[in-house]
Design a protein around this motif. Structure first.
Motif, short mmCIF file in Angstrom:
data_model
loop_
_atom_site.label_atom_id
_atom_site.label_comp_id
_atom_site.label_asym_id
_atom_site.label_seq_id
_atom_site.Cartn_x
_atom_site.Cartn_y
_atom_site.Cartn_z
N ALA A 40 -24.41 55.05 -38.99
CA ALA A 40 -24.55 54.18 -40.17
C ALA A 40 -25.43 54.88 -41.19
O ALA A 40 -26.26 55.72 -40.84
N PRO A 41 -25.27 54.53 -42.47
CA PRO A 41 -26.15 55.12 -43.49
C PRO A 41 -27.59 54.65 -43.26
O PRO A 41 -27.84 53.46 -43.14
N LEU A 42 -28.49 55.58 -43.16
CA LEU A 42 -29.89 55.26 -42.85
C LEU A 42 -30.82 56.02 -43.80
O LEU A 42 -30.99 57.24 -43.68
N THR A 43 -31.43 55.31 -44.72
CA THR A 43 -32.38 55.91 -45.65
C THR A 43 -33.53 56.53 -44.87
O THR A 43 -34.11 55.88 -44.00
N GLU A 73 -27.31 58.98 -45.49
CA GLU A 73 -28.27 58.07 -46.10
C GLU A 73 -27.86 57.83 -47.56
O GLU A 73 -27.21 58.70 -48.18
N ALA A 74 -28.21 56.66 -48.10
CA ALA A 74 -27.83 56.35 -49.47
C ALA A 74 -28.37 57.44 -50.41
O ALA A 74 -29.53 57.85 -50.31
N GLN A 116 -22.72 58.42 -48.91
CA GLN A 116 -22.90 57.10 -49.51
C GLN A 116 -23.63 57.27 -50.84
O GLN A 116 -24.78 57.71 -50.87
N LYS A 183 -22.03 52.22 -52.32
CA LYS A 183 -22.84 51.04 -51.97
C LYS A 183 -23.17 50.30 -53.25
O LYS A 183 -23.58 50.91 -54.21
C1 LIG Z 1 -34.45 52.42 -41.79
C2 LIG Z 1 -33.12 51.89 -42.28
C3 LIG Z 1 -32.53 52.51 -43.35
C4 LIG Z 1 -31.30 52.04 -43.85
N1 LIG Z 1 -30.71 52.66 -44.89
C5 LIG Z 1 -29.49 52.25 -45.34
C6 LIG Z 1 -28.82 52.95 -46.38
O1 LIG Z 1 -29.31 53.96 -46.90
N2 LIG Z 1 -27.63 52.47 -46.78
C7 LIG Z 1 -27.04 51.35 -46.21
O2 LIG Z 1 -25.95 50.94 -46.64
N3 LIG Z 1 -27.65 50.71 -45.20
C8 LIG Z 1 -28.84 51.13 -44.75
N4 LIG Z 1 -29.45 50.50 -43.70
C9 LIG Z 1 -28.69 49.48 -43.01
C10 LIG Z 1 -28.08 50.08 -41.75
O3 LIG Z 1 -26.99 50.90 -42.09
C11 LIG Z 1 -27.69 48.92 -40.82
O4 LIG Z 1 -28.87 48.45 -40.30
C12 LIG Z 1 -26.75 49.38 -39.73
O5 LIG Z 1 -25.47 49.50 -40.31
C13 LIG Z 1 -26.68 48.42 -38.56
O6 LIG Z 1 -26.27 47.18 -39.01
P1 LIG Z 1 -27.12 45.90 -38.63
O7 LIG Z 1 -28.54 46.15 -39.08
O8 LIG Z 1 -26.45 44.79 -39.38
O9 LIG Z 1 -27.00 45.77 -37.13
C14 LIG Z 1 -30.66 50.94 -43.23
C15 LIG Z 1 -31.27 50.33 -42.12
C16 LIG Z 1 -32.48 50.79 -41.66
C17 LIG Z 1 -33.10 50.14 -40.46
#
Ligand SMILES: Cc1cc2nc3c(=O)[nH]c(=O)nc-3n(C[C@H](O)[C@H](O)[C@H](O)COP(=O)(O)O)c2cc1C
Length: 183
Positions: A40-43, A73-74, A116, A183
């Motif tokens: 998943a995208p994770l900042t 990540e975004a 993303q 996004k």
């Molecule tokens: C530290 C962190 C950073 C995140 N960064 C982004 C991001 O950059 N873009 C995005 O669309 N979602 C982001 N998310 C959301 C995650 O992608 C989302 O938590 C993941 O898809 C799991 O889904 P859930 O939290 O609904 O279970 C982030 C979540 C966390 C915890």
């Protein structure tokens, strides 16, 4: 493959699917994913001055599997798009070049890599905006938490600039070798 081998493989795949459905292949549009576990995208906030750093090569390639899907990540589309410090961008040539070694490392391991791209709108503050200006948004209503500065509502004639930023960022992501996720 002879008939017996084929039967054997089918049985193996059926057993795998029954035990670990997440590890079975999935056809996502034009992409044949080897399994259903996706990054998943994770900042991460480790792209100093909004430029992806070499340590991202290790981070993303560690999470790559052959035929696996990863979403970055975004990644900001412009200097007004930033909502958190040290998030990567893809609006300058330097940023595009800095993404390439990470993209190459993911591809070398057979990963499918989407970028993303985002604009955070009013989820921002003066300190993250060029010349300390107000975050731009569709509204001038501020968000409640104090960390977000009151936004400036864009004029209708300014909206194409943001659309254009997405267009350029999309082209840049493609130049860096990535596919796109908005996004
Ligand atoms: C530290 C962190 C950073 C995140 N960064 C982004 C991001 O950059 N873009 C995005 O669309 N979602 C982001 N998310 C959301 C995650 O992608 C989302 O938590 C993941 O898809 C799991 O889904 P859930 O939290 O609904 O279970 C982030 C979540 C966390 C915890």
């Amino acid at each position: 493959m002879d008939h017996q081998e084929q039967q054997h493989n089918t049985t193996d795949n059926d057993t795998l699917a029954a035990k670990h459905p997440l590890l079975t292949p999935y056809k996502m549009g034009n992409f044949n994913l080897s399994q259903r576990v996706v990054l998943a995208p994770l900042t991460r906030q480790r792209s100093f001055n909004n430029v992806p750093q070499p340590h991202a090569i290790l981070y993303y390639s560690q999470r790559t599997s052959k035929g696996g899907l990863l979403i970055t990540e975004a990644t900001g589309v412009s200097d007004t798009a930033r909502g958190y410090p040290n998030t990567p961008g893809i609006w300058t040539e330097e940023q595009v070049e800095a993404w390439k070694p990470t993209v190459d490392a993911v591809h070398a391991k057979g990963g499918i890599f989407f970028c993303q791209i985002w604009h955070v709108g009013r989820v921002s503050n003066y300190g993250l905006e060029p010349n300390g200006q107000a975050p731009i948004s569709s509204t001038d209503k501020p968000l409640a938490p104090a960390e977000f500065s009151p936004p400036r509502r864009l004029r209708t004639d300014e909206i194409p600039q943001v659309v254009n930023a997405f267009r350029i960022a999309a082209r840049n992501a493609i130049e860096a070798g990535m596919l796109l996720f908005f996004k």
